[in-house]
Design a protein around this motif. Structure first.
Motif, PDB file in Angstrom:
ATOM      1  N   VAL A   7      48.332   2.815  43.936  1.00  0.00           N
ATOM      2  CA  VAL A   7      47.567   3.576  42.736  1.00  0.00           C
ATOM      3  C   VAL A   7      46.589   2.946  41.955  1.00  0.00           C
ATOM      4  O   VAL A   7      45.581   3.146  41.719  1.00  0.00           O
ATOM      5  N   LEU A   8      47.344   1.808  41.322  1.00  0.00           N
ATOM      6  CA  LEU A   8      46.640   1.132  40.571  1.00  0.00           C
ATOM      7  C   LEU A   8      45.370   0.110  40.803  1.00  0.00           C
ATOM      8  O   LEU A   8      44.297   0.101  40.358  1.00  0.00           O
ATOM      9  N   CYS A   9      45.677  -0.174  42.205  1.00  0.00           N
ATOM     10  CA  CYS A   9      44.533  -1.110  42.923  1.00  0.00           C
ATOM     11  C   CYS A   9      43.451  -0.161  43.246  1.00  0.00           C
ATOM     12  O   CYS A   9      42.408  -0.591  43.309  1.00  0.00           O
ATOM     13  N   ASN A  10      43.778   0.808  43.538  1.00  0.00           N
ATOM     14  CA  ASN A  10      42.615   2.068  44.138  1.00  0.00           C
ATOM     15  C   ASN A  10      41.653   2.067  42.836  1.00  0.00           C
ATOM     16  O   ASN A  10      40.545   2.113  43.249  1.00  0.00           O
ATOM     17  N   VAL A  11      42.124   2.272  41.625  1.00  0.00           N
ATOM     18  CA  VAL A  11      41.349   2.620  40.370  1.00  0.00           C
ATOM     19  C   VAL A  11      40.631   1.421  39.901  1.00  0.00           C
ATOM     20  O   VAL A  11      39.831   1.241  39.875  1.00  0.00           O
ATOM     21  N   GLY A  50      52.131   1.990  21.380  1.00  0.00           N
ATOM     22  CA  GLY A  50      52.418   3.295  22.302  1.00  0.00           C
ATOM     23  C   GLY A  50      50.943   4.044  22.236  1.00  0.00           C
ATOM     24  O   GLY A  50      50.387   4.299  21.135  1.00  0.00           O
ATOM     25  N   PHE A  51      50.436   4.142  23.243  1.00  0.00           N
ATOM     26  CA  PHE A  51      49.193   4.810  23.447  1.00  0.00           C
ATOM     27  C   PHE A  51      49.234   6.406  23.390  1.00  0.00           C
ATOM     28  O   PHE A  51      48.265   6.932  22.915  1.00  0.00           O
ATOM     29  N   GLY A  52      50.178   6.705  23.698  1.00  0.00           N
ATOM     30  CA  GLY A  52      50.067   8.503  23.725  1.00  0.00           C
ATOM     31  C   GLY A  52      50.549   8.816  25.367  1.00  0.00           C
ATOM     32  O   GLY A  52      50.289   8.089  26.093  1.00  0.00           O
ATOM     33  N   ARG A  53      51.054   9.969  25.338  1.00  0.00           N
ATOM     34  CA  ARG A  53      51.248  10.766  26.532  1.00  0.00           C
ATOM     35  C   ARG A  53      52.272   9.822  27.540  1.00  0.00           C
ATOM     36  O   ARG A  53      52.098  10.107  28.799  1.00  0.00           O
ATOM     37  N   GLY A  54      53.041   9.149  26.848  1.00  0.00           N
ATOM     38  CA  GLY A  54      54.089   8.383  27.394  1.00  0.00           C
ATOM     39  C   GLY A  54      53.797   7.068  27.922  1.00  0.00           C
ATOM     40  O   GLY A  54      54.396   6.437  28.967  1.00  0.00           O
ATOM     41  N   VAL A  55      52.720   6.676  27.579  1.00  0.00           N
ATOM     42  CA  VAL A  55      52.121   5.308  28.055  1.00  0.00           C
ATOM     43  C   VAL A  55      52.224   4.284  26.713  1.00  0.00           C
ATOM     44  O   VAL A  55      51.715   4.740  25.671  1.00  0.00           O
ATOM     45  N   ALA A  56      52.218   3.070  27.115  1.00  0.00           N
ATOM     46  CA  ALA A  56      52.108   2.056  26.359  1.00  0.00           C
ATOM     47  C   ALA A  56      51.363   0.965  26.735  1.00  0.00           C
ATOM     48  O   ALA A  56      51.426   0.657  28.008  1.00  0.00           O
ATOM     49  N   ILE A  57      50.588   0.221  25.902  1.00  0.00           N
ATOM     50  CA  ILE A  57      49.774  -0.911  26.300  1.00  0.00           C
ATOM     51  C   ILE A  57      50.004  -2.258  25.472  1.00  0.00           C
ATOM     52  O   ILE A  57      49.219  -2.470  24.930  1.00  0.00           O
ATOM     53  N   PRO A  58      51.154  -2.731  25.745  1.00  0.00           N
ATOM     54  CA  PRO A  58      51.467  -3.966  24.986  1.00  0.00           C
ATOM     55  C   PRO A  58      50.425  -4.873  25.481  1.00  0.00           C
ATOM     56  O   PRO A  58      50.303  -5.173  26.715  1.00  0.00           O
ATOM     57  N   HIS A  59      49.990  -5.856  24.553  1.00  0.00           N
ATOM     58  CA  HIS A  59      49.013  -6.626  24.843  1.00  0.00           C
ATOM     59  C   HIS A  59      49.018  -8.296  23.732  1.00  0.00           C
ATOM     60  O   HIS A  59      49.502  -7.728  22.759  1.00  0.00           O
ATOM     61  N   ALA A  60      48.439  -9.143  24.294  1.00  0.00           N
ATOM     62  CA  ALA A  60      48.334 -10.478  23.428  1.00  0.00           C
ATOM     63  C   ALA A  60      47.429 -11.144  23.887  1.00  0.00           C
ATOM     64  O   ALA A  60      47.032 -11.119  25.104  1.00  0.00           O
ATOM     65  N   ILE A  89      41.768  -0.057  31.222  1.00  0.00           N
ATOM     66  CA  ILE A  89      43.275   0.277  30.941  1.00  0.00           C
ATOM     67  C   ILE A  89      43.474   1.499  30.266  1.00  0.00           C
ATOM     68  O   ILE A  89      44.111   2.425  30.844  1.00  0.00           O
ATOM     69  N   SER A  90      42.859   1.530  29.162  1.00  0.00           N
ATOM     70  CA  SER A  90      42.998   2.965  28.511  1.00  0.00           C
ATOM     71  C   SER A  90      42.392   4.048  29.109  1.00  0.00           C
ATOM     72  O   SER A  90      42.903   5.189  28.962  1.00  0.00           O
ATOM     73  N   ARG A  91      41.260   3.681  29.645  1.00  0.00           N
ATOM     74  CA  ARG A  91      40.548   4.951  30.381  1.00  0.00           C
ATOM     75  C   ARG A  91      41.367   5.331  31.612  1.00  0.00           C
ATOM     76  O   ARG A  91      41.639   6.515  32.077  1.00  0.00           O
ATOM     77  N   MET A 121      45.192  10.055  37.644  1.00  0.00           N
ATOM     78  CA  MET A 121      46.074   8.892  37.587  1.00  0.00           C
ATOM     79  C   MET A 121      47.342   8.738  36.972  1.00  0.00           C
ATOM     80  O   MET A 121      48.407   8.389  37.430  1.00  0.00           O
ATOM     81  N   HIS A 122      47.405   9.583  35.676  1.00  0.00           N
ATOM     82  CA  HIS A 122      48.643   9.651  35.080  1.00  0.00           C
ATOM     83  C   HIS A 122      49.588  10.402  35.983  1.00  0.00           C
ATOM     84  O   HIS A 122      50.922   9.978  36.091  1.00  0.00           O
ATOM     85  N   GLN A 123      49.139  11.450  36.485  1.00  0.00           N
ATOM     86  CA  GLN A 123      50.161  12.327  37.277  1.00  0.00           C
ATOM     87  C   GLN A 123      50.651  11.287  38.634  1.00  0.00           C
ATOM     88  O   GLN A 123      52.044  11.340  38.971  1.00  0.00           O
ATOM     89  N   MET A 124      49.826  10.592  39.335  1.00  0.00           N
ATOM     90  CA  MET A 124      50.058   9.968  40.491  1.00  0.00           C
ATOM     91  C   MET A 124      50.926   8.820  40.083  1.00  0.00           C
ATOM     92  O   MET A 124      52.042   8.475  40.946  1.00  0.00           O
ATOM     93  N   LEU A 125      50.846   8.261  38.957  1.00  0.00           N
ATOM     94  CA  LEU A 125      51.772   7.110  38.537  1.00  0.00           C
ATOM     95  C   LEU A 125      53.199   7.569  38.208  1.00  0.00           C
ATOM     96  O   LEU A 125      54.293   7.122  38.529  1.00  0.00           O
ATOM     97  N   THR A 126      53.143   8.999  37.619  1.00  0.00           N
ATOM     98  CA  THR A 126      54.506   9.573  37.266  1.00  0.00           C
ATOM     99  C   THR A 126      55.280  10.014  38.352  1.00  0.00           C
ATOM    100  O   THR A 126      56.543   9.868  38.335  1.00  0.00           O
TER     101      THR A 126
END
Length: 153
Positions: free
Chosen positions: A143-147, A56-66, A118-120, A127-132
């Motif tokens: 949105v993701l591909c543009n970035v 859980g990264f914060g600000r409503g974001v999680a970045i599960p990875h393996a 991804i973190s950046r 970006m966060h606002q556009m995804l939300t």
């Protein structure tokens, strides 16, 4: 420069989820279906990493990875949850944006660079606002591909 990871349109979805284990299950299912990976292998890898500490990264974001032996290159999936879910994030906020990453076992710095990118991306307020605000998977993918494309250039 090429993108640090592959994200296919089919790996972006808006889903209902009620718990952290359910989110990891949905993410594993997405990786398995879209990239032809073994569901159990992916789920196990994500759970093992999560057992080390919340992604859980914060600000409503999680970045599960393996890192998995069955993965040949870094792969990504993105889930927007229909409602926020507790993910044991450092800031205590529930999560509604989930950016999953799988890398080869021996990826080393490649995995870390992809996580940093991804973190950046997720820290960027615009970006966060556009995804939300996006209400369709196609809009999220755009949105993701543009970035991703911009940062790879």
């Amino acid at each position: 420069m090429t993108a640090l990871f592959t994200l296919l349109p089919e790996a972006v979805a808006i889903v209902p989820a009620g718990s952290k284990p359910e989110i990891l299950e949905l993410l594993a299912g997405t990786f398995a279906k879209v990239y032809g990976l073994d569901h159990e292998d992916v789920r196990g890898g994500l759970r093992d990493r999560e057992d080390l500490g919340s992604t859980g990264f914060g600000r409503g974001v999680a970045i599960p990875h393996a890192r998995l032996g069955s993965v040949g290159r870094p792969l990504a999936a993105f889930l927007k949850l229909q409602s926020p879910v507790d993910f044991d994030a450092a800031d205590g906020m529930p999560v509604d944006l989930v950016f999953g990453l799988l890398s080869p076992e021996a990826a080393g710095s490649t995995h870390l660079h992809a996580l940093a990118a991804i973190s950046r991306m997720m820290r960027d307020e615009h970006m966060h606002q556009m995804l939300t605000q996006a209400t369709e998977p196609e809009a999220l993918f755009g949105v993701l591909c543009n970035v991703i494309d911009r940062d790879a250039a």
